[in-house]
Enzyme design. Structure first.
Site, PDB file in Angstrom:
ATOM      1  N   ASP A   6       0.886  -1.153   0.000  1.00  0.00           N
ATOM      2  CA  ASP A   6       0.000   0.000   0.000  1.00  0.00           C
ATOM      3  C   ASP A   6       0.938   1.219   0.000  1.00  0.00           C
ATOM      4  O   ASP A   6       2.125   1.090   0.323  1.00  0.00           O
ATOM      5  CB  ASP A   6      -0.849  -0.068   1.284  1.00  0.00           C
ATOM      6  CG  ASP A   6      -1.692   1.160   1.490  1.00  0.00           C
ATOM      7  OD1 ASP A   6      -2.454   1.497   0.584  1.00  0.00           O
ATOM      8  OD2 ASP A   6      -1.581   1.787   2.562  1.00  0.00           O
ATOM      9  N   LEU A   7       0.429   2.385  -0.386  1.00  0.00           N
ATOM     10  CA  LEU A   7       1.319   3.558  -0.460  1.00  0.00           C
ATOM     11  C   LEU A   7       1.175   4.461   0.778  1.00  0.00           C
ATOM     12  O   LEU A   7       2.078   4.534   1.622  1.00  0.00           O
ATOM     13  CB  LEU A   7       1.014   4.338  -1.743  1.00  0.00           C
ATOM     14  CG  LEU A   7       1.840   5.587  -2.003  1.00  0.00           C
ATOM     15  CD1 LEU A   7       3.322   5.274  -2.140  1.00  0.00           C
ATOM     16  CD2 LEU A   7       1.356   6.307  -3.277  1.00  0.00           C
ATOM     17  N   ASP A   8       0.007   5.089   0.877  1.00  0.00           N
ATOM     18  CA  ASP A   8      -0.206   6.035   1.981  1.00  0.00           C
ATOM     19  C   ASP A   8      -0.214   5.308   3.324  1.00  0.00           C
ATOM     20  O   ASP A   8      -1.045   4.438   3.547  1.00  0.00           O
ATOM     21  CB  ASP A   8      -1.561   6.745   1.806  1.00  0.00           C
ATOM     22  CG  ASP A   8      -1.589   7.605   0.556  1.00  0.00           C
ATOM     23  OD1 ASP A   8      -0.510   7.859  -0.001  1.00  0.00           O
ATOM     24  OD2 ASP A   8      -2.673   8.036   0.149  1.00  0.00           O
ATOM     25  N   THR A  16       1.278  10.340   3.682  1.00  0.00           N
ATOM     26  CA  THR A  16       0.563  11.404   2.967  1.00  0.00           C
ATOM     27  C   THR A  16      -0.725  11.795   3.690  1.00  0.00           C
ATOM     28  O   THR A  16      -1.367  12.760   3.295  1.00  0.00           O
ATOM     29  CB  THR A  16       0.215  10.955   1.533  1.00  0.00           C
ATOM     30  OG1 THR A  16      -0.183   9.610   1.587  1.00  0.00           O
ATOM     31  CG2 THR A  16       1.382  11.129   0.598  1.00  0.00           C
ATOM     32  N   LYS A  57      -8.594   7.111   6.140  1.00  0.00           N
ATOM     33  CA  LYS A  57      -7.382   6.378   5.736  1.00  0.00           C
ATOM     34  C   LYS A  57      -7.722   5.132   4.925  1.00  0.00           C
ATOM     35  O   LYS A  57      -8.530   4.303   5.363  1.00  0.00           O
ATOM     36  CB  LYS A  57      -6.549   6.007   6.960  1.00  0.00           C
ATOM     37  CG  LYS A  57      -5.816   7.205   7.518  1.00  0.00           C
ATOM     38  CD  LYS A  57      -4.812   6.811   8.583  1.00  0.00           C
ATOM     39  CE  LYS A  57      -4.112   8.059   9.103  1.00  0.00           C
ATOM     40  NZ  LYS A  57      -3.302   7.777  10.282  1.00  0.00           N
ATOM     41  N   SER A  86      -2.386   0.535  -4.284  1.00  0.00           N
ATOM     42  CA  SER A  86      -2.888   1.722  -3.590  1.00  0.00           C
ATOM     43  C   SER A  86      -4.211   2.208  -4.176  1.00  0.00           C
ATOM     44  O   SER A  86      -4.455   2.083  -5.373  1.00  0.00           O
ATOM     45  CB  SER A  86      -1.851   2.839  -3.708  1.00  0.00           C
ATOM     46  OG  SER A  86      -2.404   4.078  -3.321  1.00  0.00           O
ATOM     47  N   ALA A  87      -5.035   2.810  -3.319  1.00  0.00           N
ATOM     48  CA  ALA A  87      -6.307   3.392  -3.761  1.00  0.00           C
ATOM     49  C   ALA A  87      -6.091   4.766  -4.390  1.00  0.00           C
ATOM     50  O   ALA A  87      -6.983   5.311  -5.027  1.00  0.00           O
ATOM     51  CB  ALA A  87      -7.231   3.530  -2.569  1.00  0.00           C
ATOM     52  N   LYS A 130     -11.020  -0.847  -1.739  1.00  0.00           N
ATOM     53  CA  LYS A 130     -10.796  -1.708  -0.582  1.00  0.00           C
ATOM     54  C   LYS A 130     -11.975  -1.504   0.378  1.00  0.00           C
ATOM     55  O   LYS A 130     -12.421  -0.369   0.501  1.00  0.00           O
ATOM     56  CB  LYS A 130      -9.481  -1.322   0.133  1.00  0.00           C
ATOM     57  CG  LYS A 130      -8.232  -1.440  -0.746  1.00  0.00           C
ATOM     58  CD  LYS A 130      -7.029  -0.786  -0.054  1.00  0.00           C
ATOM     59  CE  LYS A 130      -5.838  -0.685  -1.001  1.00  0.00           C
ATOM     60  NZ  LYS A 130      -4.695   0.053  -0.440  1.00  0.00           N
ATOM     61  N   GLU A 154      -0.061  -3.283   4.693  1.00  0.00           N
ATOM     62  CA  GLU A 154      -1.195  -2.350   4.790  1.00  0.00           C
ATOM     63  C   GLU A 154      -1.254  -1.634   6.137  1.00  0.00           C
ATOM     64  O   GLU A 154      -0.942  -2.229   7.159  1.00  0.00           O
ATOM     65  CB  GLU A 154      -2.511  -3.127   4.634  1.00  0.00           C
ATOM     66  CG  GLU A 154      -3.214  -2.961   3.313  1.00  0.00           C
ATOM     67  CD  GLU A 154      -3.742  -1.562   3.030  1.00  0.00           C
ATOM     68  OE1 GLU A 154      -3.850  -0.744   3.955  1.00  0.00           O
ATOM     69  OE2 GLU A 154      -4.054  -1.299   1.860  1.00  0.00           O
ATOM     70  N   ASP A 155      -1.699  -0.377   6.120  1.00  0.00           N
ATOM     71  CA  ASP A 155      -1.858   0.357   7.382  1.00  0.00           C
ATOM     72  C   ASP A 155      -3.326   0.558   7.738  1.00  0.00           C
ATOM     73  O   ASP A 155      -3.631   1.014   8.841  1.00  0.00           O
ATOM     74  CB  ASP A 155      -1.199   1.737   7.297  1.00  0.00           C
ATOM     75  CG  ASP A 155      -1.949   2.662   6.362  1.00  0.00           C
ATOM     76  OD1 ASP A 155      -2.217   2.245   5.212  1.00  0.00           O
ATOM     77  OD2 ASP A 155      -2.301   3.781   6.780  1.00  0.00           O
TER      78      ASP A 155
HETATM   79  P1  B16 Z   1      -6.481  10.049  -3.972  1.00  0.00           P
HETATM   80  P2  B16 Z   1      -3.634   4.065  -0.004  1.00  0.00           P
HETATM   81  C1  B16 Z   1      -5.471   6.033  -0.116  1.00  0.00           C
HETATM   82  O1  B16 Z   1      -4.198   5.527  -0.409  1.00  0.00           O
HETATM   83  C2  B16 Z   1      -5.447   6.950   1.103  1.00  0.00           C
HETATM   84  O2  B16 Z   1      -5.106   6.221   2.267  1.00  0.00           O
HETATM   85  C3  B16 Z   1      -6.813   7.578   1.283  1.00  0.00           C
HETATM   86  O3  B16 Z   1      -6.791   8.450   2.396  1.00  0.00           O
HETATM   87  C4  B16 Z   1      -7.193   8.332  -0.002  1.00  0.00           C
HETATM   88  O4  B16 Z   1      -8.492   8.896   0.104  1.00  0.00           O
HETATM   89  C5  B16 Z   1      -7.136   7.375  -1.190  1.00  0.00           C
HETATM   90  O5  B16 Z   1      -5.848   6.792  -1.268  1.00  0.00           O
HETATM   91  C6  B16 Z   1      -7.444   8.053  -2.508  1.00  0.00           C
HETATM   92  O6  B16 Z   1      -6.427   8.972  -2.781  1.00  0.00           O
HETATM   93  O7  B16 Z   1      -7.475  11.100  -3.573  1.00  0.00           O
HETATM   94  O8  B16 Z   1      -5.053  10.556  -4.030  1.00  0.00           O
HETATM   95  O9  B16 Z   1      -6.874   9.303  -5.218  1.00  0.00           O
HETATM   96  O10 B16 Z   1      -3.585   4.037   1.485  1.00  0.00           O
HETATM   97  O11 B16 Z   1      -4.584   3.042  -0.599  1.00  0.00           O
HETATM   98  O12 B16 Z   1      -2.265   4.060  -0.642  1.00  0.00           O
HETATM   99 MG    MG Z   2      -2.807   3.179   3.372  1.00  0.00          MG
END
Ligand code: B16
Ligand code: MG
Length: 215
Positions: A10-12, A18, A46, A115-116, A146, A170-171
């Site tokens: 996962d990224l964030d 972030t 998150k 990542s989302a 997810k 994953e966090d």
């Molecule tokens: P964006 P992850 C997620 O990333 C974030 O944790 C979540 O807070 C955010 O709303 C989502 O990505 C969408 O991000 O607006 O940049 O498309 O944790 O899946 O890496």
């Molecule tokens: Mg995350």
């Protein structure tokens, strides 16, 4: 014993923090709409998709808008968010992450992003980590958020591995559930009280060895 051949990150919250930039941008939107948004309330966003995050924010502020207005609001938040993350550099990679990625590479273990975020590419470029990944699955490539397993199943597919050969880092609770639904091992990053469904939970990647991905 499961022989792990691929790691999906996962990224964030795993590679980089972030969440603080998402928070600043959502808080700015809330303030424009006339209500306050706390860091504690931000926890609920998150790992959640952009549009679902907006819905949660609007619930907090007790606001209702039509779909067209909601798209414009999400777009506005994203523009602010992109302004913040455009200034990121390699110093923001979380401790131990780069070394762990290098260790996996050296050991011929495949690496994917799961990542989302639709901004994943920009973040990985700024962190100079793009080349570490054999596959990058982000919010632009998936249709189901997810805890749906789509993002991780696609990752395994692009790595030419079966789900059972992969482990997810994953966090977020929704991410841990997505990994389990994909039939993958999952290592939680953070607190074991929140990520209790994970196979293992660690605080971070500092001083981790390949023993971490042995099950
Ligand atoms: P964006 P992850 C997620 O990333 C974030 O944790 C979540 O807070 C955010 O709303 C989502 O990505 C969408 O991000 O607006 O940049 O498309 O944790 O899946 O890496
Ligand atoms: Mg995350």
């Amino acid at each position: 014993m499961t022989h792990i051949k691929g790691c999906i990150f996962d990224l964030d919250g795993v590679i980089v923090d972030t969440a603080k930039y998402h928070y600043l941008a959502w808080k700015r939107l809330a303030s424009e709409l006339g209500f306050n948004f706390t860091e504690k309330q931000n926890e609920k966003l998150k790992g959640v998709s952009r549009m679902r995050s907006l819905d949660i924010l609007l619930e907090v502020g007790n606001k209702n808008f039509d779909d067209d207005t909601k798209l414009k609001l999400a777009d506005k938040k994203n523009k602010w968010y992109v302004e913040y993350i455009s200034k990121m550099d390699t110093s923001e990679i979380l401790p131990g992450v780069k070394d762990f990625l290098m260790l996996l590479k050296k050991s011929n273990i495949k690496i994917s992003l799961g990542s989302a975020s639709k901004n994943s590419m920009l973040i990985l470029e700024n962190l100079k980590l793009k080349d570490c990944f054999d596959s990058i699955i982000d919010g632009n490539k998936v249709s189901k958020a997810k805890p749906d397993p789509e993002v991780f199943l696609l990752g395994a597919k692009e790595l030419n591995l079966s789900p059972e050969e992969c482990v997810v880092f994953e966090d977020a609770e929704a991410g841990v559930q997505a990994a389990k639904a994909a039939n993958m091992k999952v290592i939680g990053i953070g607190s074991s009280s929140i990520l209790h469904e994970a196979d293992k939970v660690i605080k971070g990647f500092e001083n981790q060895t390949l023993e971490l991905i042995q099950f």
